[in-house]
Design a protein around this motif. Structure first.
Motif, PDB file in Angstrom:
ATOM      1  N   GLY A  64      18.781  80.954  -3.726  1.00 35.88           N
ATOM      2  CA  GLY A  64      19.705  82.046  -3.487  1.00 35.88           C
ATOM      3  C   GLY A  64      19.668  83.116  -4.569  1.00 35.88           C
ATOM      4  O   GLY A  64      19.858  84.305  -4.280  1.00 35.88           O
ATOM      5  N   LEU A  65      19.428  82.705  -5.806  1.00 37.27           N
ATOM      6  CA  LEU A  65      19.371  83.662  -6.909  1.00 37.27           C
ATOM      7  C   LEU A  65      17.945  84.061  -7.257  1.00 37.27           C
ATOM      8  O   LEU A  65      17.734  84.846  -8.196  1.00 37.27           O
ATOM      9  CB  LEU A  65      20.056  83.065  -8.146  1.00 37.27           C
ATOM     10  CG  LEU A  65      21.539  82.698  -7.985  1.00 37.27           C
ATOM     11  CD1 LEU A  65      22.089  82.130  -9.286  1.00 37.27           C
ATOM     12  CD2 LEU A  65      22.358  83.896  -7.532  1.00 37.27           C
ATOM     13  N   ASP A  66      16.977  83.499  -6.524  1.00 39.57           N
ATOM     14  CA  ASP A  66      15.560  83.828  -6.715  1.00 39.57           C
ATOM     15  C   ASP A  66      15.100  83.543  -8.152  1.00 39.57           C
ATOM     16  O   ASP A  66      14.519  84.382  -8.827  1.00 39.57           O
ATOM     17  CB  ASP A  66      15.290  85.291  -6.368  1.00 39.57           C
ATOM     18  CG  ASP A  66      13.794  85.588  -6.211  1.00 39.57           C
ATOM     19  OD1 ASP A  66      13.044  84.632  -5.937  1.00 39.57           O
ATOM     20  OD2 ASP A  66      13.392  86.758  -6.368  1.00 39.57           O
ATOM     21  N   VAL A  67      15.393  82.338  -8.619  1.00 40.64           N
ATOM     22  CA  VAL A  67      14.958  81.903  -9.946  1.00 40.64           C
ATOM     23  C   VAL A  67      14.283  80.544  -9.804  1.00 40.64           C
ATOM     24  O   VAL A  67      14.351  79.895  -8.756  1.00 40.64           O
ATOM     25  CB  VAL A  67      16.141  81.812 -10.931  1.00 40.64           C
ATOM     26  CG1 VAL A  67      16.739  83.190 -11.189  1.00 40.64           C
ATOM     27  CG2 VAL A  67      17.211  80.848 -10.418  1.00 40.64           C
ATOM     28  N   SER A  68      13.640  80.098 -10.871  1.00 37.21           N
ATOM     29  CA  SER A  68      12.917  78.825 -10.849  1.00 37.21           C
ATOM     30  C   SER A  68      13.872  77.662 -11.106  1.00 37.21           C
ATOM     31  O   SER A  68      15.003  77.842 -11.573  1.00 37.21           O
ATOM     32  CB  SER A  68      11.813  78.828 -11.902  1.00 37.21           C
ATOM     33  OG  SER A  68      12.370  78.886 -13.208  1.00 37.21           O
ATOM     34  N   SER A  69      13.385  76.458 -10.821  1.00 38.70           N
ATOM     35  CA  SER A  69      14.184  75.254 -11.086  1.00 38.70           C
ATOM     36  C   SER A  69      14.450  75.087 -12.578  1.00 38.70           C
ATOM     37  O   SER A  69      15.525  74.616 -12.970  1.00 38.70           O
ATOM     38  CB  SER A  69      13.463  74.024 -10.531  1.00 38.70           C
ATOM     39  OG  SER A  69      13.314  74.099  -9.120  1.00 38.70           O
ATOM     40  N   SER A  70      13.482  75.480 -13.400  1.00 36.39           N
ATOM     41  CA  SER A  70      13.673  75.375 -14.850  1.00 36.39           C
ATOM     42  C   SER A  70      14.809  76.264 -15.325  1.00 36.39           C
ATOM     43  O   SER A  70      15.590  75.883 -16.208  1.00 36.39           O
ATOM     44  CB  SER A  70      12.380  75.746 -15.583  1.00 36.39           C
ATOM     45  OG  SER A  70      11.331  74.866 -15.229  1.00 36.39           O
TER      46      SER A  70
ATOM     47  N   GLY B 119      16.505  66.849 -13.321  1.00 41.43           N
ATOM     48  CA  GLY B 119      15.230  67.086 -12.650  1.00 41.43           C
ATOM     49  C   GLY B 119      15.093  66.406 -11.307  1.00 41.43           C
ATOM     50  O   GLY B 119      14.159  66.708 -10.546  1.00 41.43           O
ATOM     51  N   LEU B 120      16.023  65.512 -10.975  1.00 37.57           N
ATOM     52  CA  LEU B 120      15.916  64.741  -9.740  1.00 37.57           C
ATOM     53  C   LEU B 120      16.013  65.594  -8.473  1.00 37.57           C
ATOM     54  O   LEU B 120      15.221  65.397  -7.545  1.00 37.57           O
ATOM     55  CB  LEU B 120      16.984  63.640  -9.739  1.00 37.57           C
ATOM     56  CG  LEU B 120      16.873  62.567  -8.655  1.00 37.57           C
ATOM     57  CD1 LEU B 120      15.539  61.838  -8.765  1.00 37.57           C
ATOM     58  CD2 LEU B 120      18.026  61.564  -8.774  1.00 37.57           C
ATOM     59  N   PRO B 121      16.940  66.535  -8.355  1.00 41.76           N
ATOM     60  CA  PRO B 121      17.041  67.298  -7.093  1.00 41.76           C
ATOM     61  C   PRO B 121      15.763  68.040  -6.716  1.00 41.76           C
ATOM     62  O   PRO B 121      15.351  68.013  -5.551  1.00 41.76           O
ATOM     63  CB  PRO B 121      18.195  68.279  -7.374  1.00 41.76           C
ATOM     64  CG  PRO B 121      19.030  67.597  -8.388  1.00 41.76           C
ATOM     65  CD  PRO B 121      18.057  66.876  -9.275  1.00 41.76           C
ATOM     66  N   SER B 122      15.118  68.696  -7.686  1.00 38.81           N
ATOM     67  CA  SER B 122      13.900  69.438  -7.359  1.00 38.81           C
ATOM     68  C   SER B 122      12.773  68.489  -6.958  1.00 38.81           C
ATOM     69  O   SER B 122      11.962  68.806  -6.074  1.00 38.81           O
ATOM     70  CB  SER B 122      13.467  70.287  -8.556  1.00 38.81           C
ATOM     71  OG  SER B 122      13.195  69.481  -9.687  1.00 38.81           O
TER      72      SER B 122
END
Length: 379
Positions: free
Chosen positions: A68-74, A304-307
């Motif tokens: 939604g915010l167009d950013v990476s998982s990190s 880190g689990l969700p990604s």
């Protein structure tokens, strides 16, 4: 069951029997009745659940927020880091403030910060705002965890504290199970913004009766509860009932207790970051270090689990939330059975050393069950 409950019930009299209870002629510790103390502790326990719930309800929505915010998982994981940093630092400020100003002003400040930050989080649409507001949200909610222990110490003697402290830890035990499930359901069907609306509404519903009913318990302000509170330290119901002296609210001492007049106790001046000195106190520092390593490992996995569940298994937000149930159930079971085992070991050692009560080692009784879960050592 709390790990210290055994001490409260079966330990040696020299360790656990408070002077106030073992000698009826002595001054009482608190003028609140048993029913009133239970209500006070239950309220403090519910207030402390918002911090762990806010941390765990966030995880299932990490992928949706990143998209939604167009950013990476990190980058999204960085918001977890800032949340944890503030979660650790905020109580070092809230605790001294509560000791100086009182528990009620501290609760009011914490919940106002928390509610406003949740509303702002639900309305924002930018990554920098998310990063900053999550830190503010953590600062507001995490102080309530320290306040729960402080309130328990205000009204409960050491002989009773084990039983009551088990209630205050309820939120930390249930949050890893309930938080991700709630977050998964809300994010899946109502969008990730609904998580923050839910937190804002639930905390507001709790905050209103807290302001109306919760009494001041800080002993430097009200002593054992018989010194009348004033200003922000007086609940709205107590203020309203003081206008009608023939009636009494639920959460003030009963007239039958006949409290003796007490002088106003002097307030201690505490430096805001004085609690950090405990890091350099040998027993406390070692416990904090060991707990810190455990929590660091826990959050390293959960962040880190969700990604990974999304990229490897293609799970939805709801299914990601359900995936946290085994971890939460393990937390609940381990806390319950570890408390039972610790209490059993405490009673066993007390019975064994009853003839030599002066040399009783409470630390040995408490830490004796740590051997099976600790790494082996060589002599």
């Amino acid at each position: 069951m709390n790990n210290s409950q055994g001490a409260a019930e079966d330990g040696p009299p020299t360790e656990i029997t408070p002077l106030l209870q073992s000698h009826p002629g002595k001054e009482r510790y608190s003028v609140f009745s048993t029913r009133q103390k239970r209500l006070i502790i239950l309220t403090a326990a519910i207030a402390s659940t918002f911090s762990p719930i806010s941390a765990n309800i966030y995880y299932p929505a990490l992928n949706s927020i990143a998209a939604g915010l167009d950013v990476s998982s990190s980058q999204i994981n960085l918001t977890i880091t800032t949340y944890m940093i503030c979660q650790g630092l905020a109580p070092t400020l809230t605790g001294p403030f509560a000791d100086q100003a009182g528990r009620r002003p501290a609760y009011i400040l914490c919940f106002l910060i928390y509610i406003i930050s949740n509303i702002a989080l639900a309305l924002q649409h930018s990554y920098p705002a998310l990063l900053v507001l999550r830190a503010i949200q953590s600062s507001g909610s995490s102080g309530t965890v320290a306040l729960a222990s402080a309130v328990a110490a205000d009204v409960i003697t050491s002989a009773e504290r084990g039983t009551y402290m088990s209630i205050t830890s309820l939120g930390n035990i249930l949050a890893p199970s309930l938080g991700p499930v709630l977050g998964g359901v809300l994010s899946e069907y109502l969008g990730w913004q609904s998580i923050f609306w839910f937190l804002a509404m639930s905390s507001t519903i709790f905050f209103i009766p807290l302001v109306l009913l919760f009494p001041e318990t800080c002993r430097t302000i009200v002593g054992d509860g018989s010194i009348p509170a004033s200003g922000w330290n007086k609940s709205i119901l107590n203020w309203w009932m003081s206008k009608r002296p023939h009636r009494r609210p639920v959460l003030i001492p009963s007239a039958s207790t006949e409290p003796a007049p007490q002088p106003q106790l002097p307030k201690r001046m505490i430096h805001p970051l004085s609690t950090l000195s405990l890091l350099f106190h040998l027993p406390t520092g070692l416990i904090i270090l060991s707990n810190g390593l455990i929590f660091a490992s826990y959050y390293a996995i959960t962040a880190g689990l969700p990604s990974q569940l999304r990229s490897i298994y293609g799970l939805s937000d709801l299914n990601i939330g359900l995936s946290f149930i085994p971890m939460g159930a393990g937390t609940l079971l381990s806390a319950t059975f570890n408390g039972i085992i610790v209490d059993w070991n405490y009673r066993r050692i007390v019975a064994k050393d009853r003839q030599d009560i002066e040399n009783f080692e409470a630390e040995k009784a408490r830490l004796g069950v740590g051997g099976p879960v600790a790494p082996p050592t060589t002599s």
